[in-house]
Structures are given as structure tokens and as C-alpha cells.
Design a protein around this motif. Structure first.
Motif, PDB file in Angstrom:
ATOM      1  N   LEU A 110       5.254  25.681 -13.097  1.00  0.00           N
ATOM      2  CA  LEU A 110       4.400  24.844 -12.261  1.00  0.00           C
ATOM      3  C   LEU A 110       4.340  23.404 -12.744  1.00  0.00           C
ATOM      4  O   LEU A 110       3.866  22.522 -12.025  1.00  0.00           O
ATOM      5  CB  LEU A 110       2.978  25.423 -12.215  1.00  0.00           C
ATOM      6  N   LEU A 111       4.802  23.184 -13.964  1.00  0.00           N
ATOM      7  CA  LEU A 111       4.801  21.848 -14.540  1.00  0.00           C
ATOM      8  C   LEU A 111       6.155  21.174 -14.309  1.00  0.00           C
ATOM      9  O   LEU A 111       7.154  21.840 -14.057  1.00  0.00           O
ATOM     10  CB  LEU A 111       4.526  21.927 -16.043  1.00  0.00           C
ATOM     11  N   PRO A 112       6.198  19.839 -14.383  1.00  0.00           N
ATOM     12  CA  PRO A 112       7.499  19.158 -14.295  1.00  0.00           C
ATOM     13  C   PRO A 112       8.445  19.695 -15.362  1.00  0.00           C
ATOM     14  O   PRO A 112       8.058  19.907 -16.504  1.00  0.00           O
ATOM     15  CB  PRO A 112       7.140  17.688 -14.561  1.00  0.00           C
ATOM     16  N   VAL A 130      14.898  24.705 -21.242  1.00  0.00           N
ATOM     17  CA  VAL A 130      14.532  26.099 -21.014  1.00  0.00           C
ATOM     18  C   VAL A 130      14.560  26.438 -19.526  1.00  0.00           C
ATOM     19  O   VAL A 130      13.976  25.722 -18.706  1.00  0.00           O
ATOM     20  CB  VAL A 130      13.137  26.409 -21.592  1.00  0.00           C
ATOM     21  N   ALA A 131      15.221  27.538 -19.189  1.00  0.00           N
ATOM     22  CA  ALA A 131      15.333  27.976 -17.787  1.00  0.00           C
ATOM     23  C   ALA A 131      14.163  28.906 -17.474  1.00  0.00           C
ATOM     24  O   ALA A 131      14.303  30.129 -17.472  1.00  0.00           O
ATOM     25  CB  ALA A 131      16.669  28.668 -17.556  1.00  0.00           C
ATOM     26  N   TRP A 132      13.014  28.337 -17.179  1.00  0.00           N
ATOM     27  CA  TRP A 132      11.803  29.131 -16.986  1.00  0.00           C
ATOM     28  C   TRP A 132      11.926  30.081 -15.806  1.00  0.00           C
ATOM     29  O   TRP A 132      11.372  31.185 -15.832  1.00  0.00           O
ATOM     30  CB  TRP A 132      10.599  28.211 -16.816  1.00  0.00           C
ATOM     31  N   TRP A 133      12.630  29.675 -14.751  1.00  0.00           N
ATOM     32  CA  TRP A 133      12.745  30.541 -13.579  1.00  0.00           C
ATOM     33  C   TRP A 133      13.556  31.799 -13.874  1.00  0.00           C
ATOM     34  O   TRP A 133      13.350  32.839 -13.250  1.00  0.00           O
ATOM     35  CB  TRP A 133      13.339  29.785 -12.393  1.00  0.00           C
TER      36      TRP A 133
END
Length: 233
Positions: free
Chosen positions: A191-193, A198-201
Motif C-alpha cells: 500500500l506504500l510507494p 523487494v517484490a511485495w506482490w
């Protein structure tokens, strides 16, 4: 954030988590191969590159300019066995070591292997789908390991886990607290820019796949959410 050390959760259906050990061994061996024999261009050939994964109109790739490429769809499997550095590898393998054995125990060896790979594939697909024009290579087992974390939380939220808080303070806390906080951080980061590599998705994709698949792949009679377990002391 917490660094997991050990969970108080004995195996019930298998003698030894052979698949978890095998996955860790493969990841470690591949990393040593990376550092000894492969350069960044060669490693990128096994990575997911969203633009190339989804763009069927691409012209044949020139080996001289971008290096040899693993078949694009197979990078959905190959990417999860490569890591950027030793800390990237160690973090993923530590979570897999602490939590993977009980998920393997609940699913059985073969279904656990299918589960692990499926979580990694779904994590890679979601990452690529979110930014299909990206040319940045994606590597790492984080999506698959996130699936293991989600499955563990669905199976054993009340089990006590030893962790290091702030990397130095030993604590004995519930898996629901430790892993729930880790999952909340992953959600917060998407949710942050986007900052950093790091590939959070991919983590989110692995979490989603793990939470769903464990319900259907678990052995018959294996309860969810520690039903029947006495309250921890």
C-alpha cells in the motif's frame, strides 16, 4: 520484525521432512552455483521478467545482447531457486526450516512439494500481473515461502514460537502473533510507494495461494486453526 528460531510443534504424520530439507539443499546449491559460475546476466535468464512473460509479440531474443533465456513460462519455476545475496537466501531458508516441516507433515511429502511450487508460481504471476511492463528480473523463494507461512498460520495459530525481536531479544510468542505481524507488514508494504528491490506482490500472491491450497491439500483429519489443541501456557 521477528526472526524465527524454533517452534514447539512436533511432527505427527511423517518421520522426517524430507521435501523441506531437499528444497533447502537445492536453494543452497543453486546459490553456490550462482556465486561460483554465473554472472548477473546468466542469472537473469532464469528470472521472471514480466514484460517478457506476457509479451507474446517479442522478437527472438539475442543471446549476444541479453544472454541465454530459460523458456519464459518455465521461469515461473526456476526463479524461486535463485537469490540475490546470502541474506536473501538465509532469510527465506530460515522461515522454510522453522515452518515448512509442519506444513509438510499436514499435507504429506508429494502434496507439499506441489503446494510449495504452486505458491511460488502464483506469487510470480501476481507480481508480473501487477506490473506487466516491468523489465526488472524477479528471483527468490519468498513467494513460495510466504505460502508456507500462510499455511502454517491456518493450521497452527496457537503454537508457541521462539523468535528474536529486533534481532537480539528472545521471545516465546504465539504463531498467530509472530506470523500475523509479518503478514500485516507485507500488506502494508504493497500500500506504500514502492521503495527498494523487494517484490511485495509476490509475497502477497504466495500468501493467498498458501491460505487457500492448504485447506484442500491437507491430509484427511488434519484440523485447521489448532482445533482440539489445549490453550498454550
Amino acid at each position: 520484525m521477528f526472526v524465527p528460531l524454533h517452534d514447539e510443534n512436533s511432527l505427527k504424520n511423517i518421520r522426517y521432512p524430507w521435501v523441506t530439507i531437499l528444497l533447502i539443499a537445492i536453494n543452497v546449491c543453486v546459490y553456490f552455483l550462482e556465486t561460483a559460475r554465473l554472472d548477473e546476466l546468466a542469472i537473469a535468464g532464469f528470472a521472471i521478467i514480466p514484460k517478457e512473460l506476457f509479451d507474446t509479440s517479442l522478437l527472438p531474443i539475442s543471446v549476444e545482447t541479453v544472454g541465454p533465456r530459460f523458456p519464459e513460462r518455465l521461469t515461473l519455476l526456476s526463479y524461486m531457486f535463485f537469490h540475490g545475496d546470502v541474506l536473501h537466501l538465509a532469510g527465506n531458508m530460515l522461515f522454510l526450516w522453522v515452518f515448512g516441516d509442519n506444513v509438510e507433515d499436514a499435507l504429506g511429502h508429494l502434496k507439499y512439494l506441489v503446494f510449495y511450487l504452486a505458491c511460488g508460481v502464483f506469487g510470480g504471476l501476481l507480481h508480473a500481473w501487477i506490473d506487466p511492463t516491468s523489465e526488472v528480473p524477479l528471483i527468490g523463494a519468498s513467494g513460495a515461502v510466504a505460502g508456507v507461512i500462510a499455511a502454517y498460520l491456518v493450521l497452527h495459530p496457537r503454537v508457541r514460537v521462539w523468535v528474536l525481536a529486533l534481532k537480539v531479544i528472545p521471545l516465546r510468542i504465539s504463531a498467530a502473533f509472530a506470523l500475523g505481524l509479518w503478514i500485516l507488514m507485507q500488506v502494508a508494504m504493497v500500500l506504500l510507494p514502492q521503495v527498494g528491490p523487494v517484490a511485495w506482490w509476490a509475497h502477497i500472491g504466495g500468501l493467498m495461494a498458501g491460505a487457500v491450497l492448504v485447506v484442500f491439500l491437507r491430509r484427511r483429519g488434519v484440523p485447521l486453526f489448532d482445533r482440539g489443541l489445549r490453550s498454550p501456557v
